[in-house]
Design an enzyme around this catalytic site. Structure first.
Site, PDB file in Angstrom:
ATOM      1  N   ASN A 179      10.235   8.063  -1.306  1.00 40.40           N
ATOM      2  CA  ASN A 179       9.051   8.571  -2.004  1.00 40.40           C
ATOM      3  C   ASN A 179       8.654   9.875  -1.312  1.00 40.40           C
ATOM      4  O   ASN A 179       8.103   9.858  -0.219  1.00 40.40           O
ATOM      5  CB  ASN A 179       7.922   7.528  -1.909  1.00 40.40           C
ATOM      6  CG  ASN A 179       6.614   8.059  -2.475  1.00 40.40           C
ATOM      7  OD1 ASN A 179       6.579   9.115  -3.121  1.00 40.40           O
ATOM      8  ND2 ASN A 179       5.537   7.342  -2.222  1.00 40.40           N
ATOM      9  N   LYS A 233       6.443  11.979  -2.182  1.00 42.64           N
ATOM     10  CA  LYS A 233       5.015  12.338  -2.305  1.00 42.64           C
ATOM     11  C   LYS A 233       4.863  13.809  -2.693  1.00 42.64           C
ATOM     12  O   LYS A 233       5.657  14.318  -3.483  1.00 42.64           O
ATOM     13  CB  LYS A 233       4.280  11.977  -1.012  1.00 42.64           C
ATOM     14  CG  LYS A 233       4.544  10.534  -0.584  1.00 42.64           C
ATOM     15  CD  LYS A 233       3.625  10.009   0.475  1.00 42.64           C
ATOM     16  CE  LYS A 233       4.019   8.574   0.800  1.00 42.64           C
ATOM     17  NZ  LYS A 233       3.052   7.891   1.633  1.00 42.64           N
ATOM     18  N   GLY A 254       2.228   5.420   6.316  1.00 41.06           N
ATOM     19  CA  GLY A 254       2.018   6.684   7.011  1.00 41.06           C
ATOM     20  C   GLY A 254       1.299   6.553   8.342  1.00 41.06           C
ATOM     21  O   GLY A 254       0.845   7.521   8.924  1.00 41.06           O
ATOM     22  N   HIS A 291       1.119   3.306  -6.969  1.00 38.89           N
ATOM     23  CA  HIS A 291       1.142   3.593  -5.538  1.00 38.89           C
ATOM     24  C   HIS A 291      -0.286   3.572  -4.995  1.00 38.89           C
ATOM     25  O   HIS A 291      -1.218   4.031  -5.661  1.00 38.89           O
ATOM     26  CB  HIS A 291       1.811   4.944  -5.250  1.00 38.89           C
ATOM     27  CG  HIS A 291       2.088   5.120  -3.792  1.00 38.89           C
ATOM     28  ND1 HIS A 291       1.116   5.522  -2.904  1.00 38.89           N
ATOM     29  CD2 HIS A 291       3.196   4.887  -3.059  1.00 38.89           C
ATOM     30  CE1 HIS A 291       1.636   5.546  -1.687  1.00 38.89           C
ATOM     31  NE2 HIS A 291       2.902   5.160  -1.753  1.00 38.89           N
ATOM     32  N   GLU A 329       3.531  -2.845  -0.320  1.00 37.56           N
ATOM     33  CA  GLU A 329       3.199  -1.814   0.664  1.00 37.56           C
ATOM     34  C   GLU A 329       1.791  -2.059   1.205  1.00 37.56           C
ATOM     35  O   GLU A 329       0.802  -1.661   0.565  1.00 37.56           O
ATOM     36  CB  GLU A 329       3.265  -0.423   0.024  1.00 37.56           C
ATOM     37  CG  GLU A 329       4.626  -0.058  -0.524  1.00 37.56           C
ATOM     38  CD  GLU A 329       4.782   1.456  -0.666  1.00 37.56           C
ATOM     39  OE1 GLU A 329       5.700   2.003  -0.039  1.00 37.56           O
ATOM     40  OE2 GLU A 329       3.982   2.084  -1.384  1.00 37.56           O
ATOM     41  N   SER A 338       5.827   2.676   6.763  1.00 36.62           N
ATOM     42  CA  SER A 338       6.372   3.063   8.063  1.00 36.62           C
ATOM     43  C   SER A 338       7.788   2.537   8.319  1.00 36.62           C
ATOM     44  O   SER A 338       8.132   2.172   9.444  1.00 36.62           O
ATOM     45  CB  SER A 338       5.425   2.654   9.199  1.00 36.62           C
ATOM     46  OG  SER A 338       4.194   3.361   9.074  1.00 36.62           O
ATOM     47  N   GLU A 384      -1.814   5.345  -2.970  1.00 40.74           N
ATOM     48  CA  GLU A 384      -2.520   6.636  -2.907  1.00 40.74           C
ATOM     49  C   GLU A 384      -3.117   6.968  -4.273  1.00 40.74           C
ATOM     50  O   GLU A 384      -4.199   7.556  -4.361  1.00 40.74           O
ATOM     51  CB  GLU A 384      -1.547   7.719  -2.413  1.00 40.74           C
ATOM     52  CG  GLU A 384      -1.299   7.583  -0.918  1.00 40.74           C
ATOM     53  CD  GLU A 384       0.077   8.026  -0.442  1.00 40.74           C
ATOM     54  OE1 GLU A 384       0.785   8.733  -1.177  1.00 40.74           O
ATOM     55  OE2 GLU A 384       0.451   7.631   0.683  1.00 40.74           O
TER      56      GLU A 384
HETATM   57  P1  PGA Z   1       5.538   5.790   4.754  1.00 38.02           P
HETATM   58  O1  PGA Z   1       5.107   5.757   3.176  1.00 38.02           O
HETATM   59  O2  PGA Z   1       6.984   5.374   4.816  1.00 38.02           O
HETATM   60  O3  PGA Z   1       5.340   7.228   5.157  1.00 38.02           O
HETATM   61  O4  PGA Z   1       4.639   4.833   5.460  1.00 38.02           O
HETATM   62  C1  PGA Z   1       5.551   4.730   2.316  1.00 38.02           C
HETATM   63  C2  PGA Z   1       5.005   4.937   0.929  1.00 38.02           C
HETATM   64  O5  PGA Z   1       3.866   5.429   0.791  1.00 38.02           O
HETATM   65  O6  PGA Z   1       5.680   4.645  -0.073  1.00 38.02           O
END
Ligand code: PGA
Length: 249
Positions: A8, A10, A174, A95, A168, A213, A97
């Site tokens: 992903n 982003k 993150g 997602h 997730e 992560s 976010e």
């Molecule tokens: P990350 O993000 O691996 O940076 O924790 C995962 C995601 O948001 O899909």
């Protein structure tokens, strides 16, 4: 069932870095082991360049979002058909976010999921709890709610292999705080049971991937866990070197 090893990106990269990353990634993951599939969810503007870059490789391309209509007066939005036109066979929905920052409701995520599937895109539906929800003992309640609403309008005729659930935990995205094996297995097993509501005896054919992560040094351990059918990777997916190590873990 193949493992889904997904990136992903982003809101990162430009056309040149996207192209270079995919070309390098395709080289590094060849030959891709039979038991896995690799997908990259790229920003909208980069999709045509990405589609050209992944041609002839096993890398599947996906959009990070879509709007649940074919076309119309929806300024700023992108339809599933537009994603297909740009070379996508997949899309992410829900997602965290988008839920937290863009205010997407569980129901809206469900509309997108059903519509994208109807138009022929495979979907990775993201669900997950915040730290506050987990600490309040609401893990299963939150996952059940997001999953039920996310799948509410999916027609029974959609093959379960076309849907993946990304678990997730919001507190692990993150942050460098990966959920532990016990937490991952507990959540994935709960999701597997919940999937019986929609898919009955076919629930085992829906992939449940973990995100939050994931790094080259923990991916192997994570994909070996019960009911973990792949990973969705943010930060560590931006470089071909680190994402290829995850994809091949
Ligand atoms: P990350 O993000 O691996 O940076 O924790 C995962 C995601 O948001 O899909």
């Amino acid at each position: 069932m193949k493992l889904l090893m997904a990136a992903n990106w982003k809101m990162y990269k430009n056309q040149e870095s996207a192209r270079a990353t995919l070309v390098e990634l395709a080289t590094r993951i060849a030959p891709l082991p039979q038991d896995r599939e690799v997908a990259v969810f790229a920003p909208f503007t980069l999709l045509p360049a990405c589609a050209a870059a992944v041609q002839g490789s096993p890398i599947r391309l996906g959009g990070q979002n879509c709007y649940p209509e074919s076309e119309g007066a929806f300024t700023g939005e992108i339809s599933p058909g537009m994603l297909q036109d740009a070379g996508c066979t997949l899309v992410l929905t829900g997602h965290s976010e988008r839920r937290a920052i863009l205010g997407e409701s569980d129901e809206f995520v469900g509309q997108k999921t059903a519509f994208a599937l109807q138009l022929g895109l495979d979907v990775v539906l993201c669900i997950g709890e915040t730290l506050a929800q987990r600490e309040a003992g609401k893990l299963e309640e939150v996952l059940a709610r997001q999953l039920a609403a996310g799948l509410a309008d999916v027609p029974a005729s959609v093959p379960p292999q076309r849907i993946s659930i990304a678990y997730e935990p919001v507190w692990a995205i993150g942050t460098g705080k990966v959920a532990g094996p016990v937490e991952i297995v507990a959540a994935h097993t709960a999701v597997r049971h919940m999937l019986h509501n929609n898919f009955k005896e076919n629930a085992s054919q829906v992939r449940i991937v973990y995100g939050g992560s994931v790094k080259p040094d923990n991916a192997k351990e994570i994909i070996a866990l019960d009911n973990v059918n792949g990973v969705l990777v943010g930060g560590a997916s931006l470089q071909a070197e680190s994402f290829s190590r995850i994809a091949l873990a």
